[in-house]
Design a protein around this motif. Structure first.
Motif, PDB file in Angstrom:
ATOM      1  N   LEU A  48       0.818  -1.218   0.000  1.00 23.31           N
ATOM      2  CA  LEU A  48       0.000   0.000   0.000  1.00 23.31           C
ATOM      3  C   LEU A  48       0.849   1.264   0.000  1.00 23.31           C
ATOM      4  O   LEU A  48       0.381   2.330  -0.373  1.00 23.31           O
ATOM      5  CB  LEU A  48      -0.981   0.023   1.178  1.00 23.31           C
ATOM      6  CG  LEU A  48      -2.019  -1.090   1.239  1.00 23.31           C
ATOM      7  CD1 LEU A  48      -3.168  -0.725   2.172  1.00 23.31           C
ATOM      8  CD2 LEU A  48      -2.591  -1.443  -0.124  1.00 23.31           C
ATOM      9  N   THR A  50       3.237   1.746  -1.921  1.00 18.08           N
ATOM     10  CA  THR A  50       3.815   1.975  -3.255  1.00 18.08           C
ATOM     11  C   THR A  50       2.981   2.922  -4.104  1.00 18.08           C
ATOM     12  O   THR A  50       3.361   3.251  -5.220  1.00 18.08           O
ATOM     13  CB  THR A  50       3.953   0.648  -4.044  1.00 18.08           C
ATOM     14  OG1 THR A  50       2.627   0.097  -4.195  1.00 18.08           O
ATOM     15  CG2 THR A  50       4.860  -0.336  -3.353  1.00 18.08           C
ATOM     16  N   THR A  51       1.801   3.352  -3.621  1.00 17.84           N
ATOM     17  CA  THR A  51       0.948   4.186  -4.468  1.00 17.84           C
ATOM     18  C   THR A  51       0.220   5.265  -3.678  1.00 17.84           C
ATOM     19  O   THR A  51      -0.003   5.115  -2.471  1.00 17.84           O
ATOM     20  CB  THR A  51      -0.091   3.301  -5.221  1.00 17.84           C
ATOM     21  OG1 THR A  51      -0.903   4.142  -6.025  1.00 17.84           O
ATOM     22  CG2 THR A  51      -0.962   2.515  -4.267  1.00 17.84           C
ATOM     23  N   ASP A  53      -2.601   6.384  -5.240  1.00 14.00           N
ATOM     24  CA  ASP A  53      -3.848   6.314  -5.991  1.00 14.00           C
ATOM     25  C   ASP A  53      -4.882   5.560  -5.139  1.00 14.00           C
ATOM     26  O   ASP A  53      -4.712   4.378  -4.829  1.00 14.00           O
ATOM     27  CB  ASP A  53      -3.556   5.563  -7.303  1.00 14.00           C
ATOM     28  CG  ASP A  53      -4.790   5.448  -8.172  1.00 14.00           C
ATOM     29  OD1 ASP A  53      -4.650   5.641  -9.375  1.00 14.00           O
ATOM     30  OD2 ASP A  53      -5.887   5.163  -7.646  1.00 14.00           O
ATOM     31  N   GLU A  55      -7.854   4.413  -5.686  1.00 10.00           N
ATOM     32  CA  GLU A  55      -8.496   3.222  -6.272  1.00 10.00           C
ATOM     33  C   GLU A  55      -7.572   2.018  -6.169  1.00 10.00           C
ATOM     34  O   GLU A  55      -7.986   0.904  -5.904  1.00 10.00           O
ATOM     35  CB  GLU A  55      -8.829   3.473  -7.745  1.00 10.00           C
ATOM     36  CG  GLU A  55      -9.820   4.579  -7.894  1.00 10.00           C
ATOM     37  CD  GLU A  55     -10.840   4.314  -8.994  1.00 10.00           C
ATOM     38  OE1 GLU A  55     -10.791   3.234  -9.585  1.00 10.00           O
ATOM     39  OE2 GLU A  55     -11.667   5.203  -9.216  1.00 10.00           O
ATOM     40  N   ARG A  56      -6.294   2.290  -6.409  1.00  9.09           N
ATOM     41  CA  ARG A  56      -5.326   1.186  -6.363  1.00  9.09           C
ATOM     42  C   ARG A  56      -5.173   0.656  -4.939  1.00  9.09           C
ATOM     43  O   ARG A  56      -5.044  -0.544  -4.720  1.00  9.09           O
ATOM     44  CB  ARG A  56      -3.977   1.678  -6.898  1.00  9.09           C
ATOM     45  CG  ARG A  56      -3.182   0.561  -7.495  1.00  9.09           C
ATOM     46  CD  ARG A  56      -2.070   1.058  -8.344  1.00  9.09           C
ATOM     47  NE  ARG A  56      -2.493   1.420  -9.677  1.00  9.09           N
ATOM     48  CZ  ARG A  56      -1.697   2.013 -10.548  1.00  9.09           C
ATOM     49  NH1 ARG A  56      -0.457   2.319 -10.221  1.00  9.09           N
ATOM     50  NH2 ARG A  56      -2.129   2.298 -11.745  1.00  9.09           N
ATOM     51  N   ILE A  57      -5.207   1.573  -3.969  1.00 11.89           N
ATOM     52  CA  ILE A  57      -5.093   1.152  -2.570  1.00 11.89           C
ATOM     53  C   ILE A  57      -6.258   0.230  -2.209  1.00 11.89           C
ATOM     54  O   ILE A  57      -6.066  -0.833  -1.605  1.00 11.89           O
ATOM     55  CB  ILE A  57      -5.048   2.390  -1.636  1.00 11.89           C
ATOM     56  CG1 ILE A  57      -3.703   3.103  -1.810  1.00 11.89           C
ATOM     57  CG2 ILE A  57      -5.256   1.997  -0.175  1.00 11.89           C
ATOM     58  CD1 ILE A  57      -3.579   4.411  -1.084  1.00 11.89           C
ATOM     59  N   ASP A  59      -8.046  -1.522  -4.280  1.00 12.46           N
ATOM     60  CA  ASP A  59      -7.880  -2.756  -5.061  1.00 12.46           C
ATOM     61  C   ASP A  59      -6.854  -3.689  -4.385  1.00 12.46           C
ATOM     62  O   ASP A  59      -7.141  -4.867  -4.138  1.00 12.46           O
ATOM     63  CB  ASP A  59      -7.428  -2.383  -6.480  1.00 12.46           C
ATOM     64  CG  ASP A  59      -7.231  -3.613  -7.345  1.00 12.46           C
ATOM     65  OD1 ASP A  59      -7.831  -4.653  -7.034  1.00 12.46           O
ATOM     66  OD2 ASP A  59      -6.451  -3.546  -8.309  1.00 12.46           O
ATOM     67  N   TYR A  60      -5.684  -3.150  -4.048  1.00 13.72           N
ATOM     68  CA  TYR A  60      -4.643  -3.973  -3.400  1.00 13.72           C
ATOM     69  C   TYR A  60      -5.151  -4.555  -2.081  1.00 13.72           C
ATOM     70  O   TYR A  60      -4.948  -5.727  -1.781  1.00 13.72           O
ATOM     71  CB  TYR A  60      -3.395  -3.126  -3.097  1.00 13.72           C
ATOM     72  CG  TYR A  60      -2.555  -2.741  -4.297  1.00 13.72           C
ATOM     73  CD1 TYR A  60      -2.677  -3.403  -5.509  1.00 13.72           C
ATOM     74  CD2 TYR A  60      -1.620  -1.716  -4.203  1.00 13.72           C
ATOM     75  CE1 TYR A  60      -1.890  -3.037  -6.593  1.00 13.72           C
ATOM     76  CE2 TYR A  60      -0.832  -1.348  -5.285  1.00 13.72           C
ATOM     77  CZ  TYR A  60      -0.975  -2.011  -6.472  1.00 13.72           C
ATOM     78  OH  TYR A  60      -0.197  -1.647  -7.537  1.00 13.72           O
ATOM     79  N   GLN A  63      -7.602  -7.379  -2.642  1.00 18.17           N
ATOM     80  CA  GLN A  63      -6.943  -8.617  -3.077  1.00 18.17           C
ATOM     81  C   GLN A  63      -6.225  -9.290  -1.912  1.00 18.17           C
ATOM     82  O   GLN A  63      -6.323 -10.501  -1.720  1.00 18.17           O
ATOM     83  CB  GLN A  63      -5.897  -8.327  -4.175  1.00 18.17           C
ATOM     84  CG  GLN A  63      -6.416  -7.638  -5.421  1.00 18.17           C
ATOM     85  CD  GLN A  63      -7.438  -8.473  -6.169  1.00 18.17           C
ATOM     86  OE1 GLN A  63      -7.481  -9.695  -6.019  1.00 18.17           O
ATOM     87  NE2 GLN A  63      -8.281  -7.809  -6.942  1.00 18.17           N
ATOM     88  N   GLN A  87     -15.014  -2.557  -4.915  1.00 17.12           N
ATOM     89  CA  GLN A  87     -14.403  -3.732  -5.537  1.00 17.12           C
ATOM     90  C   GLN A  87     -15.296  -4.926  -5.261  1.00 17.12           C
ATOM     91  O   GLN A  87     -15.834  -5.040  -4.158  1.00 17.12           O
ATOM     92  CB  GLN A  87     -13.015  -4.016  -4.937  1.00 17.12           C
ATOM     93  CG  GLN A  87     -11.917  -3.070  -5.361  1.00 17.12           C
ATOM     94  CD  GLN A  87     -11.495  -3.280  -6.810  1.00 17.12           C
ATOM     95  OE1 GLN A  87     -11.646  -4.375  -7.353  1.00 17.12           O
ATOM     96  NE2 GLN A  87     -10.968  -2.245  -7.419  1.00 17.12           N
ATOM     97  N   ALA A 139      -3.224   9.236   0.408  1.00 17.65           N
ATOM     98  CA  ALA A 139      -3.753   9.338  -0.959  1.00 17.65           C
ATOM     99  C   ALA A 139      -4.785  10.454  -1.046  1.00 17.65           C
ATOM    100  O   ALA A 139      -4.794  11.233  -1.999  1.00 17.65           O
ATOM    101  CB  ALA A 139      -4.383   8.008  -1.382  1.00 17.65           C
TER     102      ALA A 139
END
Ligand SMILES: Nc1nc2c(ncn2[C@@H]2O[C@H](COP(=O)(O)OP(=O)(O)OP(=O)(O)O)[C@@H](O)[C@H]2O)c(=O)[nH]1
Length: 310
Positions: A48, A50-51, A53, A55-57, A59-60, A63, A87, A139
């Motif tokens: 987490l 690494t970004t 963003d 949305e990416r947080i 998403d990660y 998952q 998600q 973020a």
């Protein structure tokens, strides 16, 4: 940090779990000797970071959480920032957490699943929430900084920086695809006397109202920017000069007819002078704006409260 949590097991009695309390009674991942959870925490934490963003947080996190507790859906909502990220699926059983640290609010997260969550699963989910909160806070702060960099703080419309980016982009599209583009340059009439008569804070409210009325008079595809002072620029892609003139007229009438509620003392008649110009071969962002500016001065010279072209 505290999570105010309200896991809702919809098929059973609605239940409240306060994570801090549950953590007090439950064993921590370490106490339960869960090397796996420790490893997962480390993995999520470094992933987490690494970004920036949002949305990416989400998403990660969605998952990675699966390896501790299988969930069918995850959503994150921050009402103030108007952010909603989802998600997976929204299912019947939900575990909902309000994320906060002391007075600060960082939105809400909800895990959902077709099957009911067990108490042990909820404890696992809660033990991972702190890994989500701080990257998400960063973020959101980053998004806010980006938004501020391109927004006029008084009126909420685009500022000069976003105007110059948009003009460059739109002119490039015009050149490449042979499209039309028109701009309106709009200046509030005799604004100095409004300020002198009613004060600066009434002047500020008028600037906000003019921006709102203009926004409401436009299509979604059009955009409005504050050039500075009492001057605004409207950018309209795929719009001819004749159409721009009509749109300018609509804005002018809407502003002249607006009944601004500025308190019992202030009843200023607000009007605007507007200059319209269309992109032509050979113009660049500066010369296009200059053409609209000259048309606007023509409107001022002709008596104000009107739309002019060169
Ligand atoms: N309240 C307020 N006033 C502003 C702001 N920015 C600029 N102004 C004022 O806007 C006024 C602009 O005045 P002028 O450029 O002389 O023009 P005008 O009085 O509108 O006259 P015309 O344009 O010729 O119709 C000045 O008094 C500025 O102080 C702002 O953010 N808030």
């Amino acid at each position: 940090m505290a999570y105010q949590s309200t896991p809702e097991q919809l098929s059973s009695k609605r239940k409240k779990v306060t994570p801090l309390e549950s953590r007090r009674t439950a064993k921590s991942p370490t106490e339960r000797g869960s090397a796996f959870l420790q490893e997962l925490r480390l993995r999520i934490s470094s992933l987490l970071q690494t970004t920036l963003d949002a949305e990416r947080i989400v998403d990660y996190f969605y998952q990675e959480v699966q390896s501790a507790v299988a969930v069918d859906g995850l959503s994150y909502r921050h009402e103030v920032a108007a952010v909603e990220i989802r998600q997976g699926m929204r299912e019947k059983h939900r575990a909902h957490y309000r994320l906060s640290t002391n007075e600060d609010y960082f939105g809400e997260i909800e895990f959902t699943r077709r099957h009911r969550f067990s108490e042990n699963e909820l404890i696992k989910l809660e033990s991972l929430l702190d890994l989500f909160v701080y990257p998400m806070r960063n973020a959101m702060a980053y998004q806010e900084a980006l938004r501020c960099a391109v927004t006029d703080p008084l009126t909420g419309v685009g500022n000069r920086l976003s105007l110059s980016n948009a003009l460059r982009r739109e002119l490039e599209l015009c050149r490449r695809y042979d499209q039309q583009l028109s701009v309106l340059l709009m200046d509030i009439d005799r604004f100095k006397s409004v300020n002198d008569l009613y004060g600066h804070s009434v002047g500020d409210q008028i600037l906000q109202s003019v921006a709102q009325i203009t926004r409401r008079s436009l299509r979604d595809a059009d955009s409005i920017y504050r050039m500075g002072g009492e001057e605004f620029l409207v950018l309209m892609a795929n719009t001819s000069l004749a159409d721009a003139r009509l749109i300018g007229e609509r804005i002018r009438v809407n502003i002249a007819q607006s009944d601004l509620d500025l308190g019992p003392e202030a009843k200023p008649d607000i009007t605007v002078s507007i200059g319209a110009a269309e992109y032509q071969d050979g113009l660049n962002p500066d010369t296009l704006v200059q053409a609209a500016d000259q048309a606007m001065y023509k409107a001022k010279r002709n008596g104000r409260n009107q739309v002019q072209v060169l």
